[in-house]
Design a protein around this motif. Sequence first.
Motif, PDB file in Angstrom:
ATOM      1  N   VAL A 106       0.885  -1.116  -0.156  1.00 16.74           N
ATOM      2  CA  VAL A 106      -0.016   0.010  -0.057  1.00 16.74           C
ATOM      3  C   VAL A 106       0.798   1.240  -0.151  1.00 16.74           C
ATOM      4  O   VAL A 106       1.998   1.224   0.419  1.00 16.74           O
ATOM      5  N   THR A 107       0.470   2.019  -0.432  1.00 20.33           N
ATOM      6  CA  THR A 107       1.215   3.668  -0.647  1.00 20.33           C
ATOM      7  C   THR A 107       0.766   4.363   0.526  1.00 20.33           C
ATOM      8  O   THR A 107      -0.154   4.369   1.423  1.00 20.33           O
ATOM      9  N   PRO A 108       1.615   5.486   1.077  1.00 22.26           N
ATOM     10  CA  PRO A 108       1.211   6.454   1.793  1.00 22.26           C
ATOM     11  C   PRO A 108       0.129   7.358   1.429  1.00 22.26           C
ATOM     12  O   PRO A 108       0.072   7.720   0.161  1.00 22.26           O
ATOM     13  N   ASP A 150       2.126  13.163   1.525  1.00 23.86           N
ATOM     14  CA  ASP A 150       3.584  13.311   1.685  1.00 23.86           C
ATOM     15  C   ASP A 150       3.958  13.193   3.372  1.00 23.86           C
ATOM     16  O   ASP A 150       5.184  12.868   3.899  1.00 23.86           O
ATOM     17  N   LEU A 151       3.247  13.700   4.156  1.00 19.15           N
ATOM     18  CA  LEU A 151       3.275  13.701   5.480  1.00 19.15           C
ATOM     19  C   LEU A 151       3.539  12.307   6.087  1.00 19.15           C
ATOM     20  O   LEU A 151       4.365  12.041   6.819  1.00 19.15           O
ATOM     21  N   VAL A 152       2.655  11.305   5.767  1.00 18.55           N
ATOM     22  CA  VAL A 152       2.875  10.009   6.188  1.00 18.55           C
ATOM     23  C   VAL A 152       4.305   9.421   5.515  1.00 18.55           C
ATOM     24  O   VAL A 152       5.092   8.492   6.264  1.00 18.55           O
ATOM     25  N   ALA A 153       4.413   9.628   4.374  1.00 19.52           N
ATOM     26  CA  ALA A 153       5.548   9.278   3.600  1.00 19.52           C
ATOM     27  C   ALA A 153       6.846   9.588   4.435  1.00 19.52           C
ATOM     28  O   ALA A 153       7.772   8.869   4.569  1.00 19.52           O
ATOM     29  N   ARG A 154       6.770  11.130   4.664  1.00 24.57           N
ATOM     30  CA  ARG A 154       8.126  11.494   5.446  1.00 24.57           C
ATOM     31  C   ARG A 154       8.161  10.927   6.785  1.00 24.57           C
ATOM     32  O   ARG A 154       9.166  10.499   7.214  1.00 24.57           O
ATOM     33  N   ALA A 155       7.190  10.664   7.396  1.00 27.92           N
ATOM     34  CA  ALA A 155       7.165   9.986   8.880  1.00 27.92           C
ATOM     35  C   ALA A 155       7.569   8.707   8.608  1.00 27.92           C
ATOM     36  O   ALA A 155       8.504   8.062   9.463  1.00 27.92           O
ATOM     37  N   ARG A 156       7.272   7.702   7.702  1.00 26.53           N
ATOM     38  CA  ARG A 156       7.755   6.342   7.260  1.00 26.53           C
ATOM     39  C   ARG A 156       9.175   6.580   7.154  1.00 26.53           C
ATOM     40  O   ARG A 156      10.032   5.640   7.736  1.00 26.53           O
ATOM     41  N   PRO A 179      12.390   1.223   2.200  1.00 24.89           N
ATOM     42  CA  PRO A 179      11.536   0.632   1.031  1.00 24.89           C
ATOM     43  C   PRO A 179      11.142   1.646   0.377  1.00 24.89           C
ATOM     44  O   PRO A 179      10.694   2.704   0.569  1.00 24.89           O
ATOM     45  N   PRO A 180      11.108   1.488  -0.973  1.00 22.98           N
ATOM     46  CA  PRO A 180      10.576   2.584  -1.852  1.00 22.98           C
ATOM     47  C   PRO A 180       8.943   2.246  -1.827  1.00 22.98           C
ATOM     48  O   PRO A 180       8.558   1.333  -1.583  1.00 22.98           O
ATOM     49  N   LEU A 225       4.634  -0.846   4.790  1.00 26.43           N
ATOM     50  CA  LEU A 225       4.630  -1.017   3.492  1.00 26.43           C
ATOM     51  C   LEU A 225       3.490  -1.954   3.007  1.00 26.43           C
ATOM     52  O   LEU A 225       3.205  -1.701   1.817  1.00 26.43           O
ATOM     53  N   ARG A 226       3.299  -3.024   3.749  1.00 29.81           N
ATOM     54  CA  ARG A 226       2.372  -4.132   3.282  1.00 29.81           C
ATOM     55  C   ARG A 226       1.351  -3.943   4.495  1.00 29.81           C
ATOM     56  O   ARG A 226       1.289  -3.686   5.733  1.00 29.81           O
TER      57      ARG A 226
END
Length: 259
Positions: free
Chosen positions: A167-169, A172-178, A210-211, A252-253
Amino acid sequence: PMVGQPAEAKKTGDPAGMHDWHSSPYARGWINAQHDESRSYLRQMVHLLPFDPDDEIRVLDIGAGYGATTKLLLDAFPHSSVVVHDYSEPMLQEARLRLAGASDHVSYSRGDLLSEAWTEDVRGRFDAVISAIAIHNVRYPQRIRAIYREVFDLLEDGGCFYNVDYVTPPGDLVARARRHAWLMDYRLRVRQETGRWEPLDGLVERADVPPVFKVFDTNDDDPTMAPSLANNLAWLQEAGFTQVECFWHDGLRALMERG
């Protein structure tokens, strides 16, 4: 074909161009790189199926690959029958070898999830449908939504669908946190190995972050179309599933369920 679908998608079944599923050497190399014993979420998904081990259930394994999850399912439910689905003939050949000892319980179906025609060779209805790290490969959020509807139509009344997938974030806020969390975890491992605390900036190139998997036809201004966990759960409900849950999520999953 879907609007915006690249021409090569019809040939490869992989719009992102990351895999060559029609190549036997590629399939064998991909299998050799897997570590099934570390993928505990596969067994967790199987154990979530709400049936007695002696029940004679009928199960569809979507994108089953070389049969790793099907093998776990047959171990847990030895009287079950399983339809092993995949797009790749080399993968299905590997599954036939892996599952040869259970040939009376297993049948095979080859179909491309990019097309709604994938269900044509999947006959009858199922007590359960499972899928592990497969459906995301279609890359088109609208197609993922359609697959959930198609799965719903394949289930017996009261049947269930379990899907563990990338799954994707949601933004951007969640992506940066991960990303920050992965860097912090890596920094701690470096400290444990070397006794030194290193600055985060110096770890960026070394950390195994992970990308985010690539998707197509997604409008960045429409957050309802990102294949995030929340949206996947919403798409399951939209497809007709009434009880939707996430049992496990590692950033990520996610292991998603309809009961």
